[in-house]
Scaffold this active site. Structure first.
Site, PDB file in Angstrom:
ATOM      1  CB  VAL A 240       5.726   9.160  14.280  1.00 37.37           C
ATOM      2  CG1 VAL A 240       4.791   9.672  15.364  1.00 37.37           C
ATOM      3  CG2 VAL A 240       6.782   8.250  14.873  1.00 37.37           C
TER       4      VAL A 240
ATOM      5  CD  GLU B 170      -2.781  -5.429  10.055  1.00 33.07           C
ATOM      6  OE1 GLU B 170      -2.685  -6.538   9.527  1.00 33.07           O
ATOM      7  OE2 GLU B 170      -2.406  -4.368   9.529  1.00 33.07           O
TER       8      GLU B 170
ATOM      9  CB  THR C 241      -0.913  -0.023   1.248  1.00 32.10           C
ATOM     10  OG1 THR C 241      -1.622  -1.252   1.227  1.00 32.10           O
ATOM     11  CG2 THR C 241      -1.889   1.116   1.241  1.00 32.10           C
TER      12      THR C 241
ATOM     13  CE  LYS D 193       2.197   4.800  14.447  1.00 33.60           C
ATOM     14  NZ  LYS D 193       0.748   4.731  14.191  1.00 33.60           N
TER      15      LYS D 193
HETATM   16  N1  HSE Z   1      -2.257   0.773  12.506  1.00 29.93           N
HETATM   17  C1  HSE Z   1      -1.800   2.125  12.502  1.00 29.93           C
HETATM   18  C2  HSE Z   1      -2.923   3.036  12.973  1.00 29.93           C
HETATM   19  C3  HSE Z   1      -1.343   2.492  11.111  1.00 29.93           C
HETATM   20  O1  HSE Z   1      -4.071   2.580  13.090  1.00 29.93           O
HETATM   21  O2  HSE Z   1      -2.682   4.209  13.262  1.00 29.93           O
HETATM   22  C4  HSE Z   1      -0.349   3.599  11.043  1.00 29.93           C
HETATM   23  O3  HSE Z   1       0.855   3.327  11.726  1.00 29.93           O
END
Ligand code: HSE
Length: 359
Positions: A127, A186, A11, A201
């Protein structure tokens, strides 16, 4: 001519190719150089893609090609992303990445390799997705301020779930299923809902703000699995919204405290109004006072735009090593204060709100 190699055509990798080609005229005019995507490394073939002819499967071709000066790593996961990044830096190529796992685990080592090889390692997209946060923090805020506190919403998926629970009066499981259907969460949502993604982050932001990289294993992290509609209603009755907050504090004596936890954020605090998949970072500098950065924290094109901004920065500022960029990754777990006194937590969180869970 600047030749770029893209690692990973998923992506974000595909988004980066599209932003680079779609914005090429503007980029080349601003940077005064021609830019070419020379290779795309992926295990798959992309016969129907306009750039399908540039797809290769062997990283050595990139490593050994002296014409490639910038490698954009968007593979995800620690390996082989770290190994390819290290090899590219050793081969005298600058590397940009969206890979927060590699930055949190190996950022110190990769920055040192960049320094040794007089090239750059940049990670704006790791981040806050499309929000320019690393660069302003690193090149602007910390140069003119001592940063003492960061409070941030750094995970779009959990913010979406909490927003839906509040607006639609639904429970956590229903909101999670919605987030999965929309492709935010996910199938195994643990990294998001258990706060690990936000933790990674905030470790990266704190490294830049305070000059010390604290490993995420040290940081007390609590996610949103146990948030109930009652928690949400109670918070709202008390003039607050529940948000998953990542905090970084610099305390008396230069001790660092990091935490990720759901907070009932007071409505007066701007983080309280951050909804859906948006992210926001509220930074307190001793001279600047509060600065808030807000935008799309995830998604193909927002993240790709951050990757391209790093590529442009390397072309504009030069690919040879920038001394201020290494200062942020001194690994220093001893600077970490695990247990803040209750009083101190309360004081530092005064303008924010209260943790939903005790202890
Ligand atoms: N899984 C992360 C989120 C994607 O939902 O912010 C970006 O790092």
């Amino acid at each position: 001519m600047v030749n770029v190699a893209i690692l990973g055509y998923g992506t974000v990798g595909n988004g980066t190719a599209q932003v680079l080609t779609g914005n090429l005229e503007n980029l080349e005019k601003r940077l005064g150089q021609k830019i070419n995507i020379k290779y795309i490394l992926d295990l798959r073939e992309f016969p129907d893609d306009p750039l399908g002819g540039r797809v290769i499967h062997d990283f050595k071709i990139i490593e050994n090609d002296p014409e490639v000066s910038i490698v954009a790593e968007m593979l995800g996961g620690a390996h082989p992303a770290y190994d390819f990044s290290a090899a590219a830096l050793r081969a005298g190529k600058s590397v940009v990445t969206s890979n927060k796992e590699v930055v949190e685990k190996f950022g110190d080592e990769l920055l040192r390799l960049a320094e040794e090889n007089r090239v750059r390692y940049r990670f704006e997209a790791s981040v806050g997705g499309g929000i320019p946060v690393i660069s302003p923090l690193m090149h602007s805020v910390v140069t003119s301020n001592k940063v003492t506190e960061i409070n941030a919403i750094l995970n779009g998926t959990t913010n979406y779930i909490l927003s839906r629970m509040s607006r639609e009066n639904i429970d956590y499981e229903t909101a999670l299923k919605e987030a999965q259907k929309l492709g935010y969460a996910e199938a195994n949502p643990s990294a998001d809902v258990d706060g690990l993604d936000a933790c990674r982050k905030i470790c990266i932001l704190a490294a830049i703000a305070f000059g010390k990289l604290i490993p995420m294993e040290k940081v007390k992290t609590r996610g949103i699995r146990d948030i109930t509609p009652e928690h949400i209603k109670n918070a709202e009755k008390n003039g607050a919204h529940i948000r998953l907050i990542a905090r970084a504090l610099l305390l008396d004596g230069e001790k660092i405290h990091l935490e990720v936890a759901p907070y009932a954020v007071k409505n007066e605090n701007p983080l309280s109004g951050v909804d859906d998949v948006f992210n926001a970072v509220l930074i307190h500098g001793n001279y600047s006072d509060d600065i808030m950065l807000y935008g799309k924290g995830a998604g193909k094109f927002p993240t790709a735009s951050a990757v391209v901004s790093d590529i442009a920065d390397i072309i504009a500022r030069g690919s040879s090593f920038a001394p201020d960029e290494v200062l942020c990754f001194d690994r220093a777990p001893e600077a970490y204060e695990e247990k803040l006194s209750e009083k101190l937590i309360k004081e530092t969180a005064d303008a924010l709100g209260t943790p939903v869970f005790e202890g």
